[in-house]
Scaffold this motif. Structure first.
Motif, PDB file in Angstrom:
ATOM      1  N   ARG A  59      -5.688  -1.804 -15.585  1.00 51.48           N
ATOM      2  CA  ARG A  59      -6.321  -0.686 -16.293  1.00 51.48           C
ATOM      3  C   ARG A  59      -6.482   0.518 -15.378  1.00 51.48           C
ATOM      4  O   ARG A  59      -6.287   1.656 -15.810  1.00 51.48           O
ATOM      5  CB  ARG A  59      -7.669  -1.123 -16.874  1.00 51.48           C
ATOM      6  N   LYS A  60      -6.810   0.278 -14.118  1.00 50.22           N
ATOM      7  CA  LYS A  60      -6.926   1.392 -13.166  1.00 50.22           C
ATOM      8  C   LYS A  60      -5.582   2.078 -12.993  1.00 50.22           C
ATOM      9  O   LYS A  60      -5.501   3.306 -12.952  1.00 50.22           O
ATOM     10  CB  LYS A  60      -7.452   0.892 -11.822  1.00 50.22           C
ATOM     11  N   THR A  61      -4.511   1.289 -12.886  1.00 54.44           N
ATOM     12  CA  THR A  61      -3.172   1.868 -12.762  1.00 54.44           C
ATOM     13  C   THR A  61      -2.815   2.665 -14.011  1.00 54.44           C
ATOM     14  O   THR A  61      -2.287   3.784 -13.919  1.00 54.44           O
ATOM     15  CB  THR A  61      -2.127   0.766 -12.503  1.00 54.44           C
ATOM     16  N   ALA A  62      -3.102   2.119 -15.176  1.00 55.18           N
ATOM     17  CA  ALA A  62      -2.826   2.835 -16.423  1.00 55.18           C
ATOM     18  C   ALA A  62      -3.595   4.153 -16.474  1.00 55.18           C
ATOM     19  O   ALA A  62      -3.038   5.189 -16.853  1.00 55.18           O
ATOM     20  CB  ALA A  62      -3.171   1.959 -17.630  1.00 55.18           C
ATOM     21  N   HIS A  63      -4.860   4.120 -16.083  1.00 52.40           N
ATOM     22  CA  HIS A  63      -5.642   5.365 -16.053  1.00 52.40           C
ATOM     23  C   HIS A  63      -5.059   6.359 -15.058  1.00 52.40           C
ATOM     24  O   HIS A  63      -5.028   7.563 -15.330  1.00 52.40           O
ATOM     25  CB  HIS A  63      -7.108   5.082 -15.711  1.00 52.40           C
ATOM     26  N   SER A  64      -4.568   5.881 -13.923  1.00 48.95           N
ATOM     27  CA  SER A  64      -4.007   6.805 -12.926  1.00 48.95           C
ATOM     28  C   SER A  64      -2.750   7.497 -13.446  1.00 48.95           C
ATOM     29  O   SER A  64      -2.419   8.600 -13.007  1.00 48.95           O
ATOM     30  CB  SER A  64      -3.719   6.078 -11.615  1.00 48.95           C
ATOM     31  N   MET A  65      -2.063   6.857 -14.386  1.00 48.54           N
ATOM     32  CA  MET A  65      -0.883   7.467 -15.008  1.00 48.54           C
ATOM     33  C   MET A  65      -1.260   8.361 -16.184  1.00 48.54           C
ATOM     34  O   MET A  65      -0.636   9.393 -16.417  1.00 48.54           O
ATOM     35  CB  MET A  65       0.059   6.368 -15.519  1.00 48.54           C
ATOM     36  N   PHE A  66      -2.280   7.947 -16.933  1.00 51.39           N
ATOM     37  CA  PHE A  66      -2.662   8.646 -18.156  1.00 51.39           C
ATOM     38  C   PHE A  66      -3.567   9.856 -17.912  1.00 51.39           C
ATOM     39  O   PHE A  66      -3.331  10.934 -18.478  1.00 51.39           O
ATOM     40  CB  PHE A  66      -3.359   7.666 -19.110  1.00 51.39           C
ATOM     41  N   ASP A  67      -4.575   9.698 -17.111  1.00 45.90           N
ATOM     42  CA  ASP A  67      -5.592  10.740 -16.953  1.00 45.90           C
ATOM     43  C   ASP A  67      -5.057  12.105 -16.520  1.00 45.90           C
ATOM     44  O   ASP A  67      -5.536  13.132 -17.004  1.00 45.90           O
ATOM     45  CB  ASP A  67      -6.709  10.281 -16.021  1.00 45.90           C
ATOM     46  N   PRO A  68      -4.051  12.178 -15.635  1.00 53.68           N
ATOM     47  CA  PRO A  68      -3.543  13.508 -15.264  1.00 53.68           C
ATOM     48  C   PRO A  68      -2.950  14.311 -16.422  1.00 53.68           C
ATOM     49  O   PRO A  68      -2.809  15.525 -16.317  1.00 53.68           O
ATOM     50  CB  PRO A  68      -2.465  13.200 -14.218  1.00 53.68           C
ATOM     51  N   LEU A  69      -2.633  13.641 -17.534  1.00 57.94           N
ATOM     52  CA  LEU A  69      -2.148  14.380 -18.702  1.00 57.94           C
ATOM     53  C   LEU A  69      -3.206  15.345 -19.225  1.00 57.94           C
ATOM     54  O   LEU A  69      -2.882  16.409 -19.727  1.00 57.94           O
ATOM     55  CB  LEU A  69      -1.760  13.421 -19.836  1.00 57.94           C
ATOM     56  N   TRP A  70      -4.486  14.950 -19.114  1.00 59.00           N
ATOM     57  CA  TRP A  70      -5.526  15.740 -19.764  1.00 59.00           C
ATOM     58  C   TRP A  70      -6.635  16.225 -18.840  1.00 59.00           C
ATOM     59  O   TRP A  70      -7.479  17.008 -19.269  1.00 59.00           O
ATOM     60  CB  TRP A  70      -6.120  14.977 -20.945  1.00 59.00           C
ATOM     61  N   LYS A  71      -6.645  15.801 -17.595  1.00 58.20           N
ATOM     62  CA  LYS A  71      -7.688  16.322 -16.710  1.00 58.20           C
ATOM     63  C   LYS A  71      -7.162  16.494 -15.295  1.00 58.20           C
ATOM     64  O   LYS A  71      -6.170  15.902 -14.920  1.00 58.20           O
ATOM     65  CB  LYS A  71      -8.933  15.435 -16.726  1.00 58.20           C
ATOM     66  N   GLY A  72      -7.860  17.326 -14.571  1.00 54.16           N
ATOM     67  CA  GLY A  72      -7.468  17.574 -13.194  1.00 54.16           C
ATOM     68  C   GLY A  72      -6.562  18.780 -13.050  1.00 54.16           C
ATOM     69  O   GLY A  72      -6.261  19.499 -14.000  1.00 54.16           O
TER      70      GLY A  72
END
Length: 121
Positions: A59-72
């Motif tokens: 889940r952490k790996t998935a978030h590291s791939m997904f989250d940059p789409l919408w934040k940061g």
């Protein structure tokens, strides 16, 4: 909450009881399975399903791939659009399109699909 690994009732506790420090959330914990999930704030609503060490890592790996789409710094879209993309990539209804609800297979699939998707945008 029932543990999906062993079928036993998970223990409800504060993050202070679990971590020794108060992070402002509660937890559901299955100690024999080393599975846990946090809640929305101090409430009882879990953020997803119980996860053991391997699933938490995925889940952490998935978030590291997904989250940059919408934040940061490198965001490509708003949060709502990013979750819509996840729904479409994974063919999930909105209420199921959350990494905290995914199992190992779904996390792996999302990671692979995001590798392709991120290369296209």
């Amino acid at each position: 909450m029932i543990c999906g690994y062993c079928g036993n009732e998970a223990e409800f506790m504060s993050s202070k009881e679990f971590y020794g420090q108060d992070y402002g959330v509660n937890m559901y914990v299955c100690r024999p399975c080393d599975a846990y999930v946090g809640t929305h704030g101090k409430g009882k609503t879990p953020l997803g399903t119980l996860a053991n060490k391997r699933l938490r890592s995925m889940r952490k790996t998935a978030h590291s791939m997904f989250d940059p789409l919408w934040k940061g710094k490198y965001r490509k879209m708003g949060r709502g659009k990013a979750y819509q993309v996840m729904q479409e990539l994974m063919n999930l209804p909105p209420e199921k399109a959350h990494i905290g609800m995914m199992d190992e297979e779904q996390c792996y699939e999302l990671i692979q699909k995001l590798k392709v998707y991120r290369g296209l945008i």
